[in-house]
Design a protein around this motif. Sequence first.
Motif, PDB file in Angstrom:
ATOM      1  N   GLN A   1      -2.650   5.882   0.029  1.00  0.00           N
ATOM      2  CA  GLN A   1      -3.421   5.219  -0.163  1.00  0.00           C
ATOM      3  C   GLN A   1      -3.967   5.152   1.609  1.00  0.00           C
ATOM      4  O   GLN A   1      -5.049   5.039   1.990  1.00  0.00           O
ATOM      5  CB  GLN A   1      -2.961   3.898  -0.560  1.00  0.00           C
ATOM      6  CG  GLN A   1      -3.725   3.981  -1.912  1.00  0.00           C
ATOM      7  CD  GLN A   1      -2.672   2.950  -2.807  1.00  0.00           C
ATOM      8  OE1 GLN A   1      -2.395   1.844  -2.667  1.00  0.00           O
ATOM      9  NE2 GLN A   1      -3.683   2.543  -3.433  1.00  0.00           N
TER      10      GLN A   1
ATOM     11  N   THR B   1       0.541  -1.644   0.153  1.00  0.00           N
ATOM     12  CA  THR B   1       0.471  -0.062  -0.256  1.00  0.00           C
ATOM     13  C   THR B   1       1.184   1.189   0.470  1.00  0.00           C
ATOM     14  O   THR B   1       2.558   1.229   1.345  1.00  0.00           O
ATOM     15  CB  THR B   1      -0.977   0.012   1.403  1.00  0.00           C
ATOM     16  OG1 THR B   1      -1.697  -0.998   1.789  1.00  0.00           O
ATOM     17  CG2 THR B   1      -1.670   1.045   0.865  1.00  0.00           C
ATOM     18  N   THR B   2       0.315   2.578  -0.825  1.00  0.00           N
ATOM     19  CA  THR B   2       1.112   2.900  -0.539  1.00  0.00           C
ATOM     20  C   THR B   2       1.276   4.552   0.830  1.00  0.00           C
ATOM     21  O   THR B   2       0.036   4.216   0.899  1.00  0.00           O
ATOM     22  CB  THR B   2       0.657   4.530  -1.607  1.00  0.00           C
ATOM     23  OG1 THR B   2      -0.200   4.806  -1.827  1.00  0.00           O
ATOM     24  CG2 THR B   2       0.776   3.463  -3.164  1.00  0.00           C
TER      25      THR B   2
ATOM     26  N   ARG C   1      -5.571   7.800   3.391  1.00  0.00           N
ATOM     27  CA  ARG C   1      -6.876   7.639   2.992  1.00  0.00           C
ATOM     28  C   ARG C   1      -7.417   6.956   3.348  1.00  0.00           C
ATOM     29  O   ARG C   1      -8.509   7.198   4.110  1.00  0.00           O
ATOM     30  CB  ARG C   1      -7.166   8.032   1.224  1.00  0.00           C
ATOM     31  CG  ARG C   1      -6.659   9.010   0.489  1.00  0.00           C
ATOM     32  CD  ARG C   1      -6.443   9.110  -0.629  1.00  0.00           C
ATOM     33  NE  ARG C   1      -6.292  10.188  -1.486  1.00  0.00           N
ATOM     34  CZ  ARG C   1      -5.748  10.315  -2.539  1.00  0.00           C
ATOM     35  NH1 ARG C   1      -5.991   9.129  -3.528  1.00  0.00           N
ATOM     36  NH2 ARG C   1      -5.590  11.152  -3.273  1.00  0.00           N
ATOM     37  N   LYS C   2      -7.580   6.139   4.126  1.00  0.00           N
ATOM     38  CA  LYS C   2      -8.019   4.894   4.343  1.00  0.00           C
ATOM     39  C   LYS C   2      -7.585   5.384   5.943  1.00  0.00           C
ATOM     40  O   LYS C   2      -8.946   4.902   6.737  1.00  0.00           O
ATOM     41  CB  LYS C   2      -6.615   3.825   4.728  1.00  0.00           C
ATOM     42  CG  LYS C   2      -8.046   2.623   5.269  1.00  0.00           C
ATOM     43  CD  LYS C   2      -7.445   1.415   4.951  1.00  0.00           C
ATOM     44  CE  LYS C   2      -7.783   0.154   5.833  1.00  0.00           C
ATOM     45  NZ  LYS C   2      -7.011  -1.375   5.876  1.00  0.00           N
TER      46      LYS C   2
ATOM     47  N   GLY D   1      -1.567  10.705  -8.332  1.00  0.00           N
ATOM     48  CA  GLY D   1      -0.648   9.826  -7.672  1.00  0.00           C
ATOM     49  C   GLY D   1       0.400   9.045  -8.739  1.00  0.00           C
ATOM     50  O   GLY D   1       1.143   8.513  -8.309  1.00  0.00           O
TER      51      GLY D   1
ATOM     52  N   CYS E   1       2.236   9.313  -2.264  1.00  0.00           N
ATOM     53  CA  CYS E   1       1.827   8.575  -3.453  1.00  0.00           C
ATOM     54  C   CYS E   1       2.883   7.839  -4.801  1.00  0.00           C
ATOM     55  O   CYS E   1       2.326   6.490  -4.735  1.00  0.00           O
ATOM     56  CB  CYS E   1       1.257   9.335  -4.038  1.00  0.00           C
ATOM     57  SG  CYS E   1       2.651  10.734  -5.221  1.00  0.00           S
TER      58      CYS E   1
END
Length: 114
Positions: A24, A20-21, A27-28, A39, A79
């Motif tokens: 990401q 996972t970046t 955002r999660k 990104g 990103c």
Amino acid sequence: MDAEVVFLPLNRTIKVKSGTTVLQAARKAGIAIVTRCGGNAACFMCKVNIADCSGLAPMKDNERRKLAGLELTGTRLACQAIVQRAVTVELPPDPLRAAIAKQLKQQEEDDLLW
């Protein structure tokens, strides 16, 4: 394999899958990191500081070119930084809040002079 990502100064922690970046993961976790390029390592807006990058995948050439040496101080593009193991990410101050804080500090200093 899950990896833990800690976001400072919010002290917010989230578990994500390896690969996972950082963007990401943010955002999660409900953390807004601004980007304009979607990104693609083109806008430089998602830069974050990571003191110990050992929990991240090695940097790719496109990110290295964009950072132009800033990676030596722990700066990464959210990103492009891929989480492999536990990592702590320091978010930069919000530009508007930083500008307001600077103005308030200057005003306090001016008030002390008069």
